[in-house]
Design a protein around this motif. Structure first.
Motif, PDB file in Angstrom:
ATOM      1  N   ASP A 237      53.500  40.157  34.440  1.00 50.04           N
ATOM      2  CA  ASP A 237      53.859  38.816  34.896  1.00 50.04           C
ATOM      3  C   ASP A 237      53.056  37.842  34.037  1.00 50.04           C
ATOM      4  O   ASP A 237      51.834  37.763  34.150  1.00 50.04           O
ATOM      5  N   ASN A 238      53.738  37.106  33.184  1.00 46.65           N
ATOM      6  CA  ASN A 238      53.049  36.250  32.228  1.00 46.65           C
ATOM      7  C   ASN A 238      53.058  34.783  32.655  1.00 46.65           C
ATOM      8  O   ASN A 238      53.067  33.882  31.803  1.00 46.65           O
ATOM      9  N   ALA A 239      53.045  34.520  33.954  1.00 50.95           N
ATOM     10  CA  ALA A 239      52.873  33.146  34.447  1.00 50.95           C
ATOM     11  C   ALA A 239      51.400  32.789  34.274  1.00 50.95           C
ATOM     12  O   ALA A 239      50.554  33.204  35.066  1.00 50.95           O
ATOM     13  N   VAL A 240      51.086  32.030  33.238  1.00 54.24           N
ATOM     14  CA  VAL A 240      49.697  31.847  32.816  1.00 54.24           C
ATOM     15  C   VAL A 240      48.850  31.192  33.902  1.00 54.24           C
ATOM     16  O   VAL A 240      47.787  31.705  34.283  1.00 54.24           O
ATOM     17  N   LEU A 241      49.287  30.057  34.434  1.00 52.90           N
ATOM     18  CA  LEU A 241      48.481  29.353  35.436  1.00 52.90           C
ATOM     19  C   LEU A 241      48.309  30.178  36.702  1.00 52.90           C
ATOM     20  O   LEU A 241      47.230  30.236  37.277  1.00 52.90           O
ATOM     21  N   ASP A 242      49.390  30.811  37.162  1.00 52.96           N
ATOM     22  CA  ASP A 242      49.288  31.648  38.359  1.00 52.96           C
ATOM     23  C   ASP A 242      48.318  32.799  38.123  1.00 52.96           C
ATOM     24  O   ASP A 242      47.531  33.159  39.011  1.00 52.96           O
ATOM     25  N   GLY A 243      48.372  33.397  36.926  1.00 55.97           N
ATOM     26  CA  GLY A 243      47.470  34.496  36.614  1.00 55.97           C
ATOM     27  C   GLY A 243      46.025  34.049  36.550  1.00 55.97           C
ATOM     28  O   GLY A 243      45.124  34.723  37.074  1.00 55.97           O
ATOM     29  N   ILE A 244      45.771  32.911  35.912  1.00 52.24           N
ATOM     30  CA  ILE A 244      44.403  32.379  35.846  1.00 52.24           C
ATOM     31  C   ILE A 244      43.894  32.073  37.242  1.00 52.24           C
ATOM     32  O   ILE A 244      42.738  32.355  37.585  1.00 52.24           O
ATOM     33  N   ARG A 245      44.755  31.512  38.081  1.00 48.02           N
ATOM     34  CA  ARG A 245      44.334  31.187  39.446  1.00 48.02           C
ATOM     35  C   ARG A 245      44.001  32.455  40.229  1.00 48.02           C
ATOM     36  O   ARG A 245      43.017  32.484  40.982  1.00 48.02           O
ATOM     37  N   THR A 246      44.796  33.520  40.058  1.00 50.31           N
ATOM     38  CA  THR A 246      44.512  34.772  40.759  1.00 50.31           C
ATOM     39  C   THR A 246      43.162  35.331  40.337  1.00 50.31           C
ATOM     40  O   THR A 246      42.347  35.735  41.179  1.00 50.31           O
ATOM     41  N   VAL A 247      42.895  35.368  39.024  1.00 49.24           N
ATOM     42  CA  VAL A 247      41.609  35.874  38.547  1.00 49.24           C
ATOM     43  C   VAL A 247      40.474  34.984  39.037  1.00 49.24           C
ATOM     44  O   VAL A 247      39.425  35.479  39.479  1.00 49.24           O
ATOM     45  N   SER A 248      40.653  33.668  38.989  1.00 52.29           N
ATOM     46  CA  SER A 248      39.623  32.738  39.462  1.00 52.29           C
ATOM     47  C   SER A 248      39.307  32.976  40.935  1.00 52.29           C
ATOM     48  O   SER A 248      38.134  32.974  41.342  1.00 52.29           O
ATOM     49  N   ASN A 249      40.352  33.175  41.739  1.00 55.39           N
ATOM     50  CA  ASN A 249      40.135  33.407  43.167  1.00 55.39           C
ATOM     51  C   ASN A 249      39.355  34.691  43.414  1.00 55.39           C
ATOM     52  O   ASN A 249      38.477  34.738  44.288  1.00 55.39           O
ATOM     53  N   VAL A 250      39.663  35.740  42.644  1.00 55.65           N
ATOM     54  CA  VAL A 250      38.974  37.010  42.813  1.00 55.65           C
ATOM     55  C   VAL A 250      37.493  36.863  42.451  1.00 55.65           C
ATOM     56  O   VAL A 250      36.616  37.392  43.140  1.00 55.65           O
ATOM     57  N   ILE A 251      37.213  36.123  41.378  1.00 55.12           N
ATOM     58  CA  ILE A 251      35.811  35.905  40.994  1.00 55.12           C
ATOM     59  C   ILE A 251      35.100  35.072  42.051  1.00 55.12           C
ATOM     60  O   ILE A 251      33.989  35.394  42.482  1.00 55.12           O
ATOM     61  N   SER A 252      35.733  33.985  42.481  1.00 57.90           N
ATOM     62  CA  SER A 252      35.104  33.077  43.452  1.00 57.90           C
ATOM     63  C   SER A 252      34.819  33.771  44.772  1.00 57.90           C
ATOM     64  O   SER A 252      33.821  33.472  45.438  1.00 57.90           O
ATOM     65  N   ALA A 253      35.689  34.698  45.164  1.00 58.07           N
ATOM     66  CA  ALA A 253      35.495  35.429  46.425  1.00 58.07           C
ATOM     67  C   ALA A 253      34.517  36.584  46.280  1.00 58.07           C
ATOM     68  O   ALA A 253      34.298  37.332  47.232  1.00 58.07           O
ATOM     69  N   ASP A 254      33.917  36.729  45.098  1.00 62.72           N
ATOM     70  CA  ASP A 254      32.961  37.801  44.808  1.00 62.72           C
ATOM     71  C   ASP A 254      33.593  39.178  44.931  1.00 62.72           C
ATOM     72  O   ASP A 254      32.999  40.115  45.443  1.00 62.72           O
ATOM     73  N   HIS A 255      34.813  39.289  44.430  1.00 59.02           N
ATOM     74  CA  HIS A 255      35.546  40.549  44.487  1.00 59.02           C
ATOM     75  C   HIS A 255      35.743  41.185  43.111  1.00 59.02           C
ATOM     76  O   HIS A 255      36.503  42.147  42.998  1.00 59.02           O
ATOM     77  N   LEU A 256      35.056  40.677  42.096  1.00 55.81           N
ATOM     78  CA  LEU A 256      35.241  41.214  40.747  1.00 55.81           C
ATOM     79  C   LEU A 256      33.905  41.564  40.112  1.00 55.81           C
ATOM     80  O   LEU A 256      32.928  40.809  40.237  1.00 55.81           O
ATOM     81  N   ARG A 257      33.873  42.712  39.430  1.00 58.52           N
ATOM     82  CA  ARG A 257      32.742  43.116  38.616  1.00 58.52           C
ATOM     83  C   ARG A 257      33.267  43.616  37.268  1.00 58.52           C
ATOM     84  O   ARG A 257      34.373  44.161  37.197  1.00 58.52           O
ATOM     85  N   VAL A 258      32.473  43.446  36.229  1.00 53.81           N
ATOM     86  CA  VAL A 258      32.848  43.866  34.882  1.00 53.81           C
ATOM     87  C   VAL A 258      31.736  44.749  34.328  1.00 53.81           C
ATOM     88  O   VAL A 258      30.553  44.368  34.378  1.00 53.81           O
ATOM     89  N   HIS A 259      32.097  45.921  33.798  1.00 50.43           N
ATOM     90  CA  HIS A 259      31.096  46.798  33.203  1.00 50.43           C
ATOM     91  C   HIS A 259      30.589  46.181  31.900  1.00 50.43           C
ATOM     92  O   HIS A 259      31.344  45.563  31.152  1.00 50.43           O
ATOM     93  N   GLU A 260      29.306  46.370  31.630  1.00 52.16           N
ATOM     94  CA  GLU A 260      28.681  45.735  30.477  1.00 52.16           C
ATOM     95  C   GLU A 260      29.272  46.189  29.141  1.00 52.16           C
ATOM     96  O   GLU A 260      29.102  45.509  28.118  1.00 52.16           O
ATOM     97  N   SER A 261      29.975  47.313  29.130  1.00 54.14           N
ATOM     98  CA  SER A 261      30.554  47.809  27.882  1.00 54.14           C
ATOM     99  C   SER A 261      31.765  46.994  27.434  1.00 54.14           C
ATOM    100  O   SER A 261      32.185  47.109  26.275  1.00 54.14           O
ATOM    101  N   CYS A 262      32.306  46.165  28.298  1.00 60.17           N
ATOM    102  CA  CYS A 262      33.524  45.402  27.984  1.00 60.17           C
ATOM    103  C   CYS A 262      33.144  44.106  27.261  1.00 60.17           C
ATOM    104  O   CYS A 262      33.391  42.996  27.748  1.00 60.17           O
TER     105      CYS A 262
END
Length: 428
Positions: A347-372
């Protein structure tokens, strides 16, 4: 006409319904603030006594948004009371019936939409998500409202302050036959305070200003300004309950980026999280060699085969539920099919996708491994395009965004699969 309603309206909702007597009536502001319910109730009362000699029309971006945002609440007895039984609509149909009146349903996304307006004489219109309507379509719609007493009712979330609806209509209300009402989240007194608190914590930056405060603000600065490496980057991965997806941003001259995303088992507080566990990147410019589709597919397979610890100590290899690929990479998708994968177009809806990722980060539901490192380096510089923002368009700067795009594909496209999983697990 008066409605016997089961819901309790706020004073602002009541005023907007009573005072919306202009040719153009617009409810704007925060999400879940009560503006849509007020505008729909006013629309129904208008339909009941609308002038004859022309069409009634409901307009939205797509048939799905019209069904979800307009007819689901209209046909809910808890909102419109006994009137709900006198509203008939089938999702995707070109017409509906409201209180015995035929209503034309037009999605502005349809290439034939403007043709349906041409030649129409309209007595009333309801517009859902007005900022998503193209200006020529809006102007055509207004020109159709030619019957004496014809009125337009619209609801919308805010956009950039230079958006045509704000600049040419809301800001010129004193020059036009137009009334508007601004709603904030806190104006909706019927919401559970715990829900309001949670919603406020899930948005930040641009989205908080627009969707919580209801402000018409410009997109500026860092897109993921809520991302903190000290908090969101981990050295070790927990056990994964589900290997959710691989998001792939395909590139030949530009870098190829793939991210492996999983959902962890619940922690001691009963909370699962989304983890970006590993990254595959290939930059043909740096390597001075472009790869073919089959070579990319082989590298993808080798990379997934080397991921450790999936089935216990000493085991290797993962195959996530979804392989989500940049929809423009048609030849690569075909190669993946030949190599026995089952890819899906992102799904390449850019704004909707950015908003989904932003919401996940803001809700403290995302972690990224240091290797990335590719993703982490890009997130620090991922910013809004100021020149486009000044023209009313929200868009990221299209530089060094390949892993950010892969992240958007992997998370936003699979939202239905992980959303329920992130609900906290009750603990004893």
């Amino acid at each position: 006409m008066s409605l016997a309603l089961d819901i309790v309206l706020s004073p602002k909702q009541e005023r907007s319904i009573a005072e919306s007597t202009a040719r153009l009536n617009i409810w704007e502001g925060a999400i879940r603030s009560g503006k849509t319910i007020a505008s729909l109730i006013r629309w129904v009362t208008f339909v009941a006594n609308a002038p004859r000699g022309g069409s009634l029309v409901i307009v939205g971006k797509t048939a799905d948004t019209i069904a979800r945002n307009t007819f689901e609440p209209l046909m809910d007895p808890a909102i419109t009371g006994p009137i709900a039984k006198r509203i008939s609509y089938t999702r995707g149909a070109p017409t509906a019936t409201i209180l015995g009146r035929r209503v034309e349903i037009i999605s502005s996304n349809d290439s034939r939409a403007e043709n349906r307006l041409r030649g129409m004489t309209a007595v009333g219109a309801y517009v859902d998500e007005a900022t998503l309507i193209e200006r020529p379509f809006w102007d055509m719609l207004l020109s159709r409202l030619s019957v004496k007493g014809a009125k337009l009712f619209a609801s919308t979330n805010p956009d950039a302050p230079s958006h045509w609806l704000k600049k040419d209509f809301l800001d010129r209300a004193h020059e036009l036959d137009l009334k508007s009402w601004h709603f904030r989240l806190d104006d909706n007194h019927s919401l559970d305070p715990a829900y309001v608190k949670a919603l406020k914590s899930e948005y930040s930056g641009l989205w908080y200003k627009r969707f919580i405060e209801g402000r018409w603000v410009m997109a500026e600065g860092a897109i993921y300004d809520m991302f903190d490496e000290d908090k969101h980057v981990v050295r070790e991965l927990p056990l994964m309950e589900k290997w959710l997806s691989v998001g792939v941003d395909y590139g030949t001259a530009n870098p190829f980026a793939a991210l492996l995303v999983g959902v962890s088992v619940p922690d001691l507080d009963g909370q699962r999280r989304i983890y970006v566990a590993s990254e595959l990147r290939y930059d043909s410019r740096a390597e001075r060699r472009q790869l073919t589709d089959s070579e990319y597919s082989a590298r993808l397979t080798n990379w997934l085969d080397r991921i450790p610890g999936t089935y216990g100590p000493g085991t290797h290899g993962v195959r996530p539920d979804w392989l989500v690929v940049d929809p423009s990479a048609a030849s690569f998708i075909q190669q993946l099919y030949r190599d026995h994968y089952r890819p899906m177009q992102a799904d390449n809806a850019v704004l909707d996708g950015i908003r989904t990722v932003s919401n996940v980060i803001s809700a403290d539901h995302l972690r990224v491994h240091e290797s990335c490192r590719g993703l982490l380096d890009e997130m620090a510089g991922y910013a809004w395009d100021e020149r486009k923002a000044e023209k009313g368009d929200d868009a990221p700067v299209k530089v060094d965004d390949h892993s950010c795009d892969a992240l958007r594909y992997a998370i936003h496209t699979t939202q239905a699969a992980w959303l329920r999983l992130l609900e906290p697990v009750p603990t004893l």
